[in-house]
Enzyme design. Structure first.
Site, PDB file in Angstrom:
ATOM      1  N   ARG A  35      11.460  34.320  -7.944  1.00  0.00           N
ATOM      2  CA  ARG A  35      12.545  34.362  -6.958  1.00  0.00           C
ATOM      3  C   ARG A  35      12.703  32.981  -6.352  1.00  0.00           C
ATOM      4  NH1 ARG A  35      12.810  37.718  -1.212  1.00  0.00           N
ATOM      5  NH2 ARG A  35      12.197  35.724  -0.320  1.00  0.00           N
TER       6      ARG A  35
ATOM      7  N   TYR B 253      15.322  31.726   6.785  1.00  0.00           N
ATOM      8  CA  TYR B 253      14.376  32.799   6.501  1.00  0.00           C
ATOM      9  C   TYR B 253      14.105  32.834   4.999  1.00  0.00           C
ATOM     10  CZ  TYR B 253      12.116  37.265   6.136  1.00  0.00           C
ATOM     11  OH  TYR B 253      11.195  38.248   5.861  1.00  0.00           O
TER      12      TYR B 253
ATOM     13  N   ASP C 276      17.385  36.364  -3.243  1.00  0.00           N
ATOM     14  CA  ASP C 276      17.579  37.347  -2.167  1.00  0.00           C
ATOM     15  C   ASP C 276      18.553  36.777  -1.140  1.00  0.00           C
ATOM     16  OD1 ASP C 276      17.347  39.274  -0.238  1.00  0.00           O
ATOM     17  OD2 ASP C 276      15.156  39.233  -0.124  1.00  0.00           O
TER      18      ASP C 276
ATOM     19  N   HIS D 176      19.410  38.432   1.555  1.00  0.00           N
ATOM     20  CA  HIS D 176      19.012  38.986   2.863  1.00  0.00           C
ATOM     21  C   HIS D 176      20.202  39.526   3.646  1.00  0.00           C
ATOM     22  CE1 HIS D 176      14.807  38.098   2.683  1.00  0.00           C
ATOM     23  NE2 HIS D 176      15.030  36.842   2.400  1.00  0.00           N
TER      24      HIS D 176
ATOM     25  N   GLU E 206      19.906  39.972  -4.796  1.00  0.00           N
ATOM     26  CA  GLU E 206      19.366  41.064  -3.961  1.00  0.00           C
ATOM     27  C   GLU E 206      20.044  41.102  -2.594  1.00  0.00           C
ATOM     28  OE1 GLU E 206      15.158  40.620  -3.274  1.00  0.00           O
ATOM     29  OE2 GLU E 206      15.284  41.860  -1.477  1.00  0.00           O
TER      30      GLU E 206
ATOM     31  N   GLU F  74      15.459  47.693  -0.233  1.00  0.00           N
ATOM     32  CA  GLU F  74      14.138  47.585   0.413  1.00  0.00           C
ATOM     33  C   GLU F  74      14.122  48.226   1.794  1.00  0.00           C
ATOM     34  OE1 GLU F  74      13.607  43.278   0.348  1.00  0.00           O
ATOM     35  OE2 GLU F  74      13.938  43.201   2.498  1.00  0.00           O
TER      36      GLU F  74
ATOM     37  N   ARG G  56      15.514  49.015  -5.036  1.00  0.00           N
ATOM     38  CA  ARG G  56      14.312  48.380  -4.483  1.00  0.00           C
ATOM     39  C   ARG G  56      13.547  49.232  -3.476  1.00  0.00           C
ATOM     40  NH1 ARG G  56      12.491  43.891  -4.476  1.00  0.00           N
ATOM     41  NH2 ARG G  56      12.549  43.345  -2.274  1.00  0.00           N
TER      42      ARG G  56
ATOM     43  N   HIS H  80      10.118  46.732  -3.607  1.00  0.00           N
ATOM     44  CA  HIS H  80       9.766  45.759  -2.574  1.00  0.00           C
ATOM     45  C   HIS H  80       8.247  45.533  -2.605  1.00  0.00           C
ATOM     46  CE1 HIS H  80      10.067  44.989   2.084  1.00  0.00           C
ATOM     47  NE2 HIS H  80      10.038  43.856   1.422  1.00  0.00           N
TER      48      HIS H  80
ATOM     49  N   ASP I 288       4.089  42.207   3.927  1.00  0.00           N
ATOM     50  CA  ASP I 288       3.953  43.225   4.970  1.00  0.00           C
ATOM     51  C   ASP I 288       3.719  44.620   4.374  1.00  0.00           C
ATOM     52  OD1 ASP I 288       6.753  42.276   4.429  1.00  0.00           O
ATOM     53  OD2 ASP I 288       7.281  44.150   5.403  1.00  0.00           O
TER      54      ASP I 288
ATOM     55  N   GLU J 247       8.093  43.222  -7.154  1.00  0.00           N
ATOM     56  CA  GLU J 247       7.891  42.034  -6.319  1.00  0.00           C
ATOM     57  C   GLU J 247       6.398  41.889  -6.004  1.00  0.00           C
ATOM     58  OE1 GLU J 247       9.807  42.279  -2.503  1.00  0.00           O
ATOM     59  OE2 GLU J 247       9.565  40.138  -2.117  1.00  0.00           O
TER      60      GLU J 247
ATOM     61  N   TRP K 281      20.562  39.490   8.730  1.00  0.00           N
ATOM     62  CA  TRP K 281      19.651  38.748   7.847  1.00  0.00           C
ATOM     63  C   TRP K 281      19.033  39.732   6.880  1.00  0.00           C
ATOM     64  CZ3 TRP K 281      14.490  39.401   6.927  1.00  0.00           C
ATOM     65  CH2 TRP K 281      13.811  40.289   7.806  1.00  0.00           C
TER      66      TRP K 281
END
Ligand SMILES: O=C(O)C(=O)C[C@H](O)[C@H](O)CO
Ligand SMILES: [Mg+2]
Length: 403
Positions: free
Chosen positions: A148, A160, A211, A213, A237, A263, A284, A313, A317, A340, A403
């Site tokens: 990515r 970000y 991505d 976002h 994405e 996600e 995702r 995803h 986190d 991912e 975002w």
């Protein structure tokens, strides 16, 4: 019957916060489930501890589907990230227990391996196009088949997805949300240059992903997708926010760049129209935020009817418990696309020792019984919860933005 005797929630912060559910049966088996909801962790802790665990005690851990339905339908208040992360944690822990009871790695119980390994993508990010391409080359040298690409945008102070620490990118970076500044015009000028440079440097055999976002309008996303077509991206994405799913029809009318989304989805109902109308190519949704393995299999089965593949995803986190669960799922479904994989830090891996391993661009869940991941509670206790938020995004004139 495998009677549930006890369950507890463990919160730990080995560099970032994780919420883990541990369910124990009367005969001493235990299972783990991830319940981490980035930036809103304690809401799920309370949901589990105050409202779910009391209803689990005494139930048969073997009855995974029935317990899922009990928690989903029985709560009356369906769906949403807090509810579905809590249900996911229970579901993962019960699959872990069932597979341990069967003395099998979970993927065997799910039907067995459909492939030899799970293709993963890594995150190459840098302040400039050149730096990002250099990072991508490093991933290629490590054997990654998919990368990515996220680059800083000239003229914007921070973006970000672009971090100081390259390998261990951390989305939640402040005890209060930090503020990023966004300009669609500046961004749109940068991404095609990034893809052109990356395709040239990395050659034709590496999959390139990006991505957005959720930051473009549908027509802007259509334009970006079209401008990337010469570089054959694997996917674009979260091109636009997905609350209005019709928006994806507009993007589709303008580009053949494959689209990935989901996600932040929590149930099959978030995915249904996008899949059935063939407005996306990759879904995702992930184990922890979409109701666990039981529900994600349902989503994947629907997607398979429409040749939509999965791309779960897997940011930092999502704990190693989710990563393990995702790998067993990925290995066992026919319509897997890509997984991912943002590496966890050594501190996190020490708290969650695991059987999964990376080789030549593929992850394998390993063959330990269950999910193949453990929780070192003694070590976990050394890292108390520490509040952390995802950043927010504003336009250059201060307007709050997506975002
Ligand atoms: O990994 C991705 O694709 C992301 O977009 C990362 C997310 O922003 C992050 O996991 C949110 O918690
Ligand atoms: Mg994303």
């Amino acid at each position: 019957m495998l009677k549930i005797k006890d369950a507890r929630v463990v919160v730990t912060c080995p560099g970032r916060n994780f919420v883990t559910l541990r369910i124990e049966t009367a005969d001493g088996l235990y299972g783990l489930g991830d319940a981490t909801l980035n930036g809103r962790e304690l809401a799920v802790v309370s949901y589990l501890a105050d409202h779910v665990i009391p209803c689990l005690i005494g139930r048969d851990a073997h009855q995974i589907e029935d317990i899922w339905q009990y928690l989903y339908k029985g709560a009356y208040w369906r769906r949403g990230p807090v509810t579905m992360s809590a249900i996911a944690a229970v579901d993962m822990a019960l699959w872990d227990i069932k597979a341990k009871a069967a003395n099998m790695p979970l993927y065997q119980l799910l039907g067995g391996a459909c492939r030899t390994g799970v293709m993963v993508y890594g995150h190459a990010n840098g302040q400039t196009v050149e730096e990002t391409v250099d990072e991508a080359l490093k991933y290629q040298a490590l054997g990654y088949k998919a990368v990515r690409l996220q680059s800083g945008v000239p003229g914007l102070p921070s973006t970000y997805g672009v971090s100081g620490d390259k390998m261990f990118y951390e989305p939640a970076d402040g005890a209060l949300p930090t503020e990023n500044v966004w300009s669609t015009a500046k961004y749109m000028r940068t991404v095609p240059k990034l893809f052109e440079a990356a395709r040239l440097a990395l050659g034709d055999d590496v999959h390139l992903l990006h991505d957005v976002h959720h930051r473009l309008t549908p027509i802007e996303a259509g334009h970006l997708g079209k401008s990337l077509e010469p570089y054959r991206p694997f996917w674009l994405e979260d091109a636009t926010p997905a609350e209005n799913q019709e928006a994806f029809r507009l993007i589709r009318q303008h580009t053949t760049t494959p689209l990935a989304v989901g996600e932040v989805f929590n149930t099959i109902w978030d995915c249904k129209d996008l899949i059935q109308n063939q407005l996306i190519d990759y879904i995702r949704a992930t184990v922890v935020h979409a109701g666990g393995i039981t529900h994600l299999r349902r989503i994947a089965n629907l997607a398979d009817l429409y040749q939509v593949r999965t791309g779960c995803h897997g940011a930092t986190d999502l704990s190693p418990v989710t990563m393990a669960a995702a790998l067993h799922f990925d290995l066992s479904i026919p319509n897997f696309g890509v997984q991912e994989y943002m590496r966890h830090t050594a501190e996190t891996d020490a708290v969650f020792p695991h059987a999964y391993s990376f080789k030549d661009g593929y992850l394998h869940p390993g063959d330990a019984p269950g999910l193949g991941v453990d929780l070192d509670e003694g070590l976990a206790a050394k890292y108390p919860y520490s509040r952390a938020f995802l950043p927010v995004n504003r336009l250059e004139d201060g307007t709050m933005y997506n975002w």
